[in-house]
Design a protein around this motif. Structure first.
Motif, PDB file in Angstrom:
ATOM      1  N   GLN A 178       0.487  -1.113   0.242  1.00 31.86           N
ATOM      2  CA  GLN A 178       0.175   0.136   0.306  1.00 31.86           C
ATOM      3  C   GLN A 178       1.198   1.269   0.329  1.00 31.86           C
ATOM      4  OE1 GLN A 178      -2.624   0.786   3.331  1.00 31.86           O
ATOM      5  NE2 GLN A 178      -4.117   0.249   2.075  1.00 31.86           N
ATOM      6  N   MET A 179      -0.220   2.369  -0.992  1.00 30.90           N
ATOM      7  CA  MET A 179       0.988   3.093  -1.337  1.00 30.90           C
ATOM      8  C   MET A 179       0.177   4.949  -0.516  1.00 30.90           C
ATOM      9  SD  MET A 179       3.770   2.898  -4.041  1.00 30.90           S
ATOM     10  CE  MET A 179       4.757   4.314  -3.461  1.00 30.90           C
ATOM     11  N   GLY A 180       0.645   5.824   0.403  1.00 32.73           N
ATOM     12  CA  GLY A 180      -0.499   6.743   0.878  1.00 32.73           C
ATOM     13  C   GLY A 180      -0.025   8.023   1.454  1.00 32.73           C
ATOM     14  N   TRP A 181      -0.385   8.565   1.190  1.00 35.09           N
ATOM     15  CA  TRP A 181      -0.130   9.898   1.897  1.00 35.09           C
ATOM     16  C   TRP A 181      -1.654  10.666   2.956  1.00 35.09           C
ATOM     17  CZ3 TRP A 181       3.379  12.942  -0.217  1.00 35.09           C
ATOM     18  CH2 TRP A 181       3.480  12.720  -1.474  1.00 35.09           C
ATOM     19  N   TYR A 182      -0.546  10.603   3.514  1.00 39.99           N
ATOM     20  CA  TYR A 182      -0.878  11.404   5.243  1.00 39.99           C
ATOM     21  C   TYR A 182      -0.361  13.140   5.611  1.00 39.99           C
ATOM     22  CZ  TYR A 182      -2.151   6.460   7.413  1.00 39.99           C
ATOM     23  OH  TYR A 182      -2.086   5.243   7.054  1.00 39.99           O
TER      24      TYR A 182
ATOM     25  N   GLU B  90      -3.564  12.582   9.778  1.00 38.66           N
ATOM     26  CA  GLU B  90      -4.465  12.232   9.780  1.00 38.66           C
ATOM     27  C   GLU B  90      -4.046  11.055   8.269  1.00 38.66           C
ATOM     28  OE1 GLU B  90      -7.209  15.016   9.596  1.00 38.66           O
ATOM     29  OE2 GLU B  90      -6.352  15.939   8.159  1.00 38.66           O
ATOM     30  N   LEU B  91      -4.668  10.283   7.798  1.00 35.98           N
ATOM     31  CA  LEU B  91      -4.963  10.119   6.633  1.00 35.98           C
ATOM     32  C   LEU B  91      -5.373  11.032   5.466  1.00 35.98           C
ATOM     33  CD1 LEU B  91      -4.716   7.641   4.406  1.00 35.98           C
ATOM     34  CD2 LEU B  91      -6.787   6.616   4.921  1.00 35.98           C
ATOM     35  N   VAL B  92      -4.644  10.900   4.257  1.00 37.16           N
ATOM     36  CA  VAL B  92      -5.397  11.844   3.525  1.00 37.16           C
ATOM     37  C   VAL B  92      -6.002  10.518   2.713  1.00 37.16           C
ATOM     38  CG1 VAL B  92      -5.151  13.298   1.699  1.00 37.16           C
ATOM     39  CG2 VAL B  92      -3.740  14.317   3.812  1.00 37.16           C
TER      40      VAL B  92
ATOM     41  N   GLY C  65      -5.291  -1.327  -6.575  1.00 38.29           N
ATOM     42  CA  GLY C  65      -5.849  -0.304  -7.115  1.00 38.29           C
ATOM     43  C   GLY C  65      -6.565   0.435  -6.565  1.00 38.29           C
ATOM     44  N   GLU C  66      -6.780  -0.227  -5.369  1.00 40.66           N
ATOM     45  CA  GLU C  66      -8.410   0.817  -4.577  1.00 40.66           C
ATOM     46  C   GLU C  66      -7.818   1.701  -3.689  1.00 40.66           C
ATOM     47  OE1 GLU C  66      -8.427  -4.176  -5.028  1.00 40.66           O
ATOM     48  OE2 GLU C  66      -7.260  -2.974  -3.965  1.00 40.66           O
ATOM     49  N   ALA C  67      -8.841   2.582  -4.036  1.00 43.06           N
ATOM     50  CA  ALA C  67      -8.192   3.715  -3.180  1.00 43.06           C
ATOM     51  C   ALA C  67      -9.224   4.517  -2.513  1.00 43.06           C
ATOM     52  CB  ALA C  67      -8.145   4.751  -4.126  1.00 43.06           C
ATOM     53  N   ILE C  68      -8.615   4.618  -1.298  1.00 45.35           N
ATOM     54  CA  ILE C  68      -9.405   5.430  -0.099  1.00 45.35           C
ATOM     55  C   ILE C  68      -9.104   7.210   0.528  1.00 45.35           C
ATOM     56  CG2 ILE C  68     -10.094   3.328   1.189  1.00 45.35           C
ATOM     57  CD1 ILE C  68      -8.076   4.035   3.321  1.00 45.35           C
ATOM     58  N   TYR C  69     -10.151   7.103   0.705  1.00 45.16           N
ATOM     59  CA  TYR C  69      -9.638   9.215   0.759  1.00 45.16           C
ATOM     60  C   TYR C  69     -10.606   9.625   1.873  1.00 45.16           C
ATOM     61  CZ  TYR C  69      -8.811   9.007  -4.515  1.00 45.16           C
ATOM     62  OH  TYR C  69      -8.184   9.123  -5.209  1.00 45.16           O
ATOM     63  N   ALA C  70      -9.575  10.582   2.614  1.00 39.69           N
ATOM     64  CA  ALA C  70     -10.516  11.127   3.610  1.00 39.69           C
ATOM     65  C   ALA C  70     -11.780  11.421   3.590  1.00 39.69           C
ATOM     66  CB  ALA C  70      -8.942  12.127   4.820  1.00 39.69           C
ATOM     67  N   ASP C  71     -12.820  11.922   4.316  1.00 39.37           N
ATOM     68  CA  ASP C  71     -14.127  12.809   3.612  1.00 39.37           C
ATOM     69  C   ASP C  71     -13.420  13.962   3.603  1.00 39.37           C
ATOM     70  OD1 ASP C  71     -16.591  10.911   6.210  1.00 39.37           O
ATOM     71  OD2 ASP C  71     -15.386  10.792   3.769  1.00 39.37           O
ATOM     72  N   ALA C  72     -12.458  14.629   3.993  1.00 46.75           N
ATOM     73  CA  ALA C  72     -12.459  15.466   3.269  1.00 46.75           C
ATOM     74  C   ALA C  72     -11.680  16.609   2.310  1.00 46.75           C
ATOM     75  CB  ALA C  72     -11.204  16.800   4.356  1.00 46.75           C
TER      76      ALA C  72
END
Length: 119
Positions: free
Chosen positions: A32-36, A45-47, A54-61
Motif C-alpha cells: 500500500q502507498m499513501g499520503w498522510y 491523519e490519512l489523506v 488500485g483500490e483507493a480510499i480518501y479522507a472525507d475532507a
C-alpha cells in the motif's frame, strides 16, 4: 529505504497541487502507498491511500477533490489535489507499507512536504 517527496508549496485557495513520492526501487513487497498530513496542533491523519489492486480510499475532507495514483514500475505514488482550501494546509507525509517473504509488515515514512494554502 528512501522515500523522496516533492510538489509541496504555497498556493492560493481554489488552486491545485500534485504531490509525488518516489520510493527506492529496491523495496519489494509493497502492499500500500499513501499520503498522510499533519497540521499544527493536530494528529497525523490519512489523506488517501491506494492498494496494489488500485483500490483507493480518501479522507472525507478531500474526497471529490483529490486523486491518488501510483506507478508500480517506478515505485512512485502521486496525489493530485484540486480546489485547495486553507484547511488543507499541513505537512504531507508519504507512507509505504510492505510485507516481506515471511509475512512481516513494515511501515515507512517520507520526510514530509509542506503545503500552504492562502485564503
Amino acid at each position: 529505504v528512501q522515500l523522496q517527496a516533492s510538489g509541496g508549496g504555497l498556493v492560493q485557495a481554489g488552486g491545485f497541487l500534485r504531490l509525488s513520492c518516489a520510493v527506492s526501487k529496491t523495496l519489494a513487497g509493497i502492499t500500500q502507498m499513501g499520503w498522510y498530513r499533519q497540521a499544527p496542533g493536530n494528529q497525523r491523519e490519512l489523506v488517501a491511500s491506494v492498494a496494489n489492486g488500485g483500490e483507493a480510499i480518501y479522507a472525507d475532507a478531500v474526497k471529490g477533490r483529490s486523486t491518488i495514483s501510483r506507478d508500480n514500475a517506478e515505485n512512485t505514488v502521486y496525489l493530485q489535489m484540486n480546489s485547495l482550501k486553507p484547511e488543507d494546509t499541513a505537512v504531507y507525509y508519504c507512507n509505504v507499507r510492505r510485507r516481506n517473504w515471511l509475512g512481516a509488515e513494515s511501515n515507512y515514512w517520507g520526510p514530509g512536504t509542506q503545503v500552504t494554502v492562502s485564503s
